[in-house]
Scaffold this motif. Structure first.
Motif, PDB file in Angstrom:
ATOM      1  N   UNK A   1       0.838  -1.199   0.000  1.00  0.00           N
ATOM      2  CA  UNK A   1       0.000   0.000   0.000  1.00  0.00           C
ATOM      3  C   UNK A   1       0.876   1.254   0.000  1.00  0.00           C
ATOM      4  N   UNK A   2       1.925   1.229   0.821  1.00  0.00           N
ATOM      5  CA  UNK A   2       2.839   2.374   0.851  1.00  0.00           C
ATOM      6  C   UNK A   2       3.509   2.611  -0.482  1.00  0.00           C
ATOM      7  N   UNK A   3       3.896   1.531  -1.157  1.00  0.00           N
ATOM      8  CA  UNK A   3       4.524   1.667  -2.471  1.00  0.00           C
ATOM      9  C   UNK A   3       3.528   2.213  -3.496  1.00  0.00           C
ATOM     10  N   UNK A   4       2.266   1.783  -3.401  1.00  0.00           N
ATOM     11  CA  UNK A   4       1.245   2.294  -4.316  1.00  0.00           C
ATOM     12  C   UNK A   4       1.039   3.789  -4.120  1.00  0.00           C
ATOM     13  N   UNK A   5       1.035   4.229  -2.865  1.00  0.00           N
ATOM     14  CA  UNK A   5       0.885   5.657  -2.576  1.00  0.00           C
ATOM     15  C   UNK A   5       2.079   6.434  -3.122  1.00  0.00           C
ATOM     16  N   UNK A   6       3.277   5.911  -2.902  1.00  0.00           N
ATOM     17  CA  UNK A   6       4.483   6.580  -3.408  1.00  0.00           C
ATOM     18  C   UNK A   6       4.466   6.664  -4.932  1.00  0.00           C
ATOM     19  N   UNK A   7       3.986   5.609  -5.576  1.00  0.00           N
ATOM     20  CA  UNK A   7       3.907   5.622  -7.036  1.00  0.00           C
ATOM     21  C   UNK A   7       2.942   6.689  -7.525  1.00  0.00           C
ATOM     22  N   UNK A   8       1.786   6.786  -6.885  1.00  0.00           N
ATOM     23  CA  UNK A   8       0.808   7.797  -7.293  1.00  0.00           C
ATOM     24  C   UNK A   8       1.337   9.208  -7.049  1.00  0.00           C
ATOM     25  N   UNK A   9       2.046   9.388  -5.956  1.00  0.00           N
ATOM     26  CA  UNK A   9       2.598  10.709  -5.670  1.00  0.00           C
ATOM     27  C   UNK A   9       3.724  11.049  -6.636  1.00  0.00           C
TER      28      UNK A   9
ATOM     29  N   UNK B   1      -4.656   9.688  -0.115  1.00  0.00           N
ATOM     30  CA  UNK B   1      -4.462   8.857  -1.300  1.00  0.00           C
ATOM     31  C   UNK B   1      -4.914   7.421  -1.016  1.00  0.00           C
ATOM     32  N   UNK B   2      -4.635   6.924   0.189  1.00  0.00           N
ATOM     33  CA  UNK B   2      -5.085   5.580   0.568  1.00  0.00           C
ATOM     34  C   UNK B   2      -6.608   5.506   0.540  1.00  0.00           C
TER      35      UNK B   2
END
Length: 202
Positions: free
Chosen positions: A123-131, A163-164
């Motif tokens: 989940x953290x990686x997905x947020x970082x990717x979107x940011x 974002x989450x």
């Protein structure tokens, strides 16, 4: 005597309607962008480039710069040059987390803990990717974008939580009505763009 001309101000209701119309148009643009992103994600490893192109389109829209599907495609082509490798790594990490989840279900000692850590990390990686995608510009290296986005994800927990929540809306929409998740992707990207703009102004 010279008469002073006073400019007629538009009625207050007219101003309210114009603001409402602009916001509704932006919301509709987000939904349309979600469709573009979904189509661009059909390349399996092209999802980072799809979100990057979608974010740049929404940034143009919010700054009143003209641009449409043609510009989106041009941005997508520019972003996919390095973004496909990021997409491939993302799928590899997702597969590793899925193995951890299967291990947890099988009752392997420590499997639940490892599975939970893997899910939170994903989940953290997905947020970082979107940011990272939210601030992408043509020519920007993905490695540097992701490194900076990872730091912002940790330093700005409130923005990351927003974002989450957007990702959760996509998952719930897919569970309720799968086609509904397609346009919602644009709303998630808009949330990431807004979070990055908020962080920049801070």
């Amino acid at each position: 005597m010279a008469q002073t001309r006073v400019k007629a101000r538009p009625p207050r209701n007219a101003r309210k309607e114009s603001v409402f119309g602009e916001r509704f148009a932006l919301f509709a643009e987000c939904l349309l962008t979600g469709v573009w992103i979904a189509v661009a994600c059909l390349g399996v490893v092209t999802y980072p480039a799809a979100f990057a192109a979608g974010a740049r389109h929404l940034r143009r829209r919010t700054t009143h710069v003209s641009g449409g599907l043609r510009e989106f495609i041009a941005d997508f082509r520019a972003a996919v040059r390095g973004g496909w490798a990021v997409g491939l790594v993302g799928w590899a990490l997702a597969a590793a987390v899925w193995v951890d989840v299967l291990a947890a279900r099988a009752g392997i000692p420590g499997g639940r803990f490892v599975g939970a850590v893997g899910i939170f990390a994903l989940i953290g990686l997905a947020v970082a990717l979107l940011r990272a995608a939210a601030v992408w510009t043509p020519g920007a290296p993905w490695r540097a974008l992701l490194a900076d986005a990872g730091r912002r994800t940790l330093r700005d927990p409130a923005g990351s939580l927003l974002v989450v929540c957007g990702l959760a809306v996509v998952v719930l929409s897919a569970g309720f009505l799968p086609p509904l998740a397609v346009p919602v992707l644009g709303a998630v990207e808009a949330a990431a763009v807004a979070v990055e703009e908020r962080y920049r102004r801070r």
